[in-house]
Design a protein around this motif. Structure first.
Motif, short mmCIF file in Angstrom:
data_model
loop_
_atom_site.label_atom_id
_atom_site.label_comp_id
_atom_site.label_asym_id
_atom_site.label_seq_id
_atom_site.Cartn_x
_atom_site.Cartn_y
_atom_site.Cartn_z
N THR A 41 44.11 29.47 77.87
CA THR A 41 42.92 30.11 77.97
C THR A 41 41.37 29.34 77.86
N ILE A 42 40.55 29.83 78.69
CA ILE A 42 39.31 28.90 78.51
C ILE A 42 38.34 29.08 77.16
N ASP A 43 38.88 30.22 76.54
CA ASP A 43 38.18 30.42 75.49
C ASP A 43 38.22 29.65 74.40
N HIS A 95 32.76 34.54 85.66
CA HIS A 95 34.16 34.00 86.10
C HIS A 95 34.17 32.76 86.89
N GLU A 132 29.19 34.60 74.85
CA GLU A 132 29.14 36.01 75.51
C GLU A 132 29.57 36.95 74.30
N ARG A 159 46.61 41.59 83.50
CA ARG A 159 46.60 42.18 82.14
C ARG A 159 47.53 43.59 82.09
N ARG A 200 36.12 30.09 85.32
CA ARG A 200 37.68 30.23 85.13
C ARG A 200 38.26 29.39 86.33
N MET A 228 31.34 32.19 78.79
CA MET A 228 32.57 33.28 78.38
C MET A 228 32.90 32.59 76.72
N GLY A 229 34.26 33.25 76.60
CA GLY A 229 34.85 32.89 75.49
C GLY A 229 35.03 33.95 74.16
N ARG A 230 34.80 35.14 74.63
CA ARG A 230 35.10 36.18 73.89
C ARG A 230 34.64 35.95 72.54
O1 F6P Z 1 39.80 35.27 78.00
C1 F6P Z 1 39.40 34.82 79.19
C2 F6P Z 1 38.17 35.46 79.65
O2 F6P Z 1 37.47 34.78 80.62
C3 F6P Z 1 37.15 35.63 78.72
O3 F6P Z 1 36.48 34.36 78.49
C4 F6P Z 1 36.40 36.78 79.08
O4 F6P Z 1 35.83 37.62 77.91
C5 F6P Z 1 37.48 37.78 79.89
O5 F6P Z 1 38.51 36.68 80.04
C6 F6P Z 1 37.02 38.49 80.93
O6 F6P Z 1 38.23 39.10 81.32
P1 F6P Z 1 38.37 39.72 83.03
O7 F6P Z 1 38.69 38.61 83.77
O8 F6P Z 1 39.25 40.60 82.74
O9 F6P Z 1 36.96 40.26 83.32
#
Ligand code: F6P
Length: 381
Positions: free
Chosen positions: A164-166, A308, A265, A110, A311, A208-210
């Motif tokens: 994205t897994i979201d 994680h 989440e 990021r 992912r 996860m999933g924002r």
């Molecule tokens: O966007 C993918 C994601 O795995 C979200 O589901 C989660 O909120 C976020 O990224 C976690 O981010 P990081 O890997 O920066 O902790």
């Protein structure tokens, strides 16, 4: 900018990694080399790698020459592994054996710096100086916003690819990585069921999933989890949580031995909570089950934040196939002189490139509601 047949296409992965990114990179590189005879530059660490290279080039007058030499000299794994370059000319071997591998061989990041217009300008100048004909960006919401800004601020062809897994990008039916993440969650739920059944427990699992509940609801439907709580269902008040606990207790009274509850989440609470939802829910459920005169005072609740784990892992065939289809469409758009800047999308089972800022597919929200209803009727006991 005048293009020659040798003008390369650059590709990067950005934001949270998603299963299927490697299959996608392989497809971009192999289509470039085998079908189009166009070189592909892999960018390490997403936008951060581009910013790093741009700064390197700005450092002195000969830096651009040196960067070009480095790219030409260290092809494939020499640049990727031995020299750890930011920009690598990919070859067949560098994408060999990576199809189902989780993560991304190019690395991802990021990049907050990329929010600054002056930093994007540096990157555009770098890409122009390298004679790059197009940039392909795979990633989620933030990464695709970066791609849109690059498209608006340059004459480069920019193609985004949802990864994205979201599954929170509503202009496409699926993003890369979702299928695998659902698969992983089903695997995880299966493991939790074994222990939940043995101890007659309630397991609260946070996915996860924002801000989106799609990953959780798909996993619930596919795993048979008894309950799923998503942000779309609104904030959870004390009363709502009591209602959910009542539902579980009712099922226990009717003979259910255990319960798996998925909570996304992004679920909010009223009043607001700083802790993970799984822990908040555990406390609410536990105190309800242990109230005065409760039928199952020994019923225990255990929370887990799956994190994680969701992912990683070997990508499913579904993700590998979608990766290949997205890559093919991205190439078509890159090579079409009348093609548009935009994002590959799966719509009505067809892959196409839609413009940046394309409106949501209305069916997505309808489909989510239908999945919730279906899950409800399948999980009632
Ligand atoms: O966007 C993918 C994601 O795995 C979200 O589901 C989660 O909120 C976020 O990224 C976690 O981010 P990081 O890997 O920066 O902790």
């Amino acid at each position: 900018m005048s293009l020659s047949p040798e003008s390369p296409v650059a590709v990067l992965c950005s934001g949270g990694d998603a299963p299927g990114m490697n299959a996608f990179l392989r497809a971009i590189v192999r289509l470039g080399l085998n079908r189009h005879q166009i070189p592909v530059y892999g960018i390490r660490d997403g936008y951060r790698g581009l910013v790093r290279a741009a700064r390197q080039v700005n450092s002195d007058a000969d830096a651009l020459y040196r960067l070009k030499q480095e790219i030409e000299r260290n092809i494939g794994n020499r640049g990727l592994i031995d020299a750890q370059q930011s920009i690598i000319q990919m070859d067949h071997a560098s994408v060999s054996g990576i199809m189902g591998k989780g993560g991304t061989i190019l690395g991802s990041a990021r990049c907050l710096d990329f929010h600054k217009p002056e930093v994007r300008r540096e990157v555009i100048t770098l890409l122009e100086k390298l004679g790059v004909r197009a940039l392909i960006v795979s990633g989620g919401d933030g990464s695709l916003t970066g791609a849109r800004l690059l498209a608006e601020e340059s004459d480069l062809r920019i193609i985004g690819v949802p990864a994205t897994i979201d599954n929170d990008l509503q202009f496409t039916e699926m993003s890369l990585g979702v299928d695998t993440a659902v698969h992983t969650l089903v695997w995880a739920v299966d493991h939790f069921i074994d222990t939940a059944r043995s101890h007659r427990r309630v397991m609260v699992l946070e996915t996860m999933g924002r801000e989106s509940g799609d990953l959780a609801r798909m996993a619930a439907l596919a795993s048979g989890a008894e309950m799923v709580i998503t942000p779309e269902g609104g904030a959870l008040s004390e009363a709502k949580m009591r209602g959910l606990a009542e539902q579980i207790e009712g099922a226990m009274t009717r003979g259910r031995g255990h319960a798996i509850v998925l909570i996304a989440e992004g679920v909010k609470f009223e009043p607001e909570q700083k802790r993970n939802g799984a822990y908040v829910l555990r406390d609410a459920f536990q105190s309800y089950f242990q109230r005065e005169g409760a039928p199952f005072p020994d019923l225990e609740v255990r929370p887990s934040v799956l994190g994680h784990l969701q992912r990683g892992g070997h990508s499913t065939p579904g993700d590998c196939i979608l990766a290949a289809r997205f890559a093919e469409e991205a190439w078509k758009s890159v090579l079409n002189p009348n093609g548009i800047n935009g994002i590959t999308a799966l719509r009505y089972n067809k892959v196409e490139v839609v413009p940046f800022g394309c409106p949501d597919l209305p069916e997505r929200a309808i489909h989510s509601c239908a999945m919730d209803l279906l899950h409800n009727d399948l999980s009632n006991w």
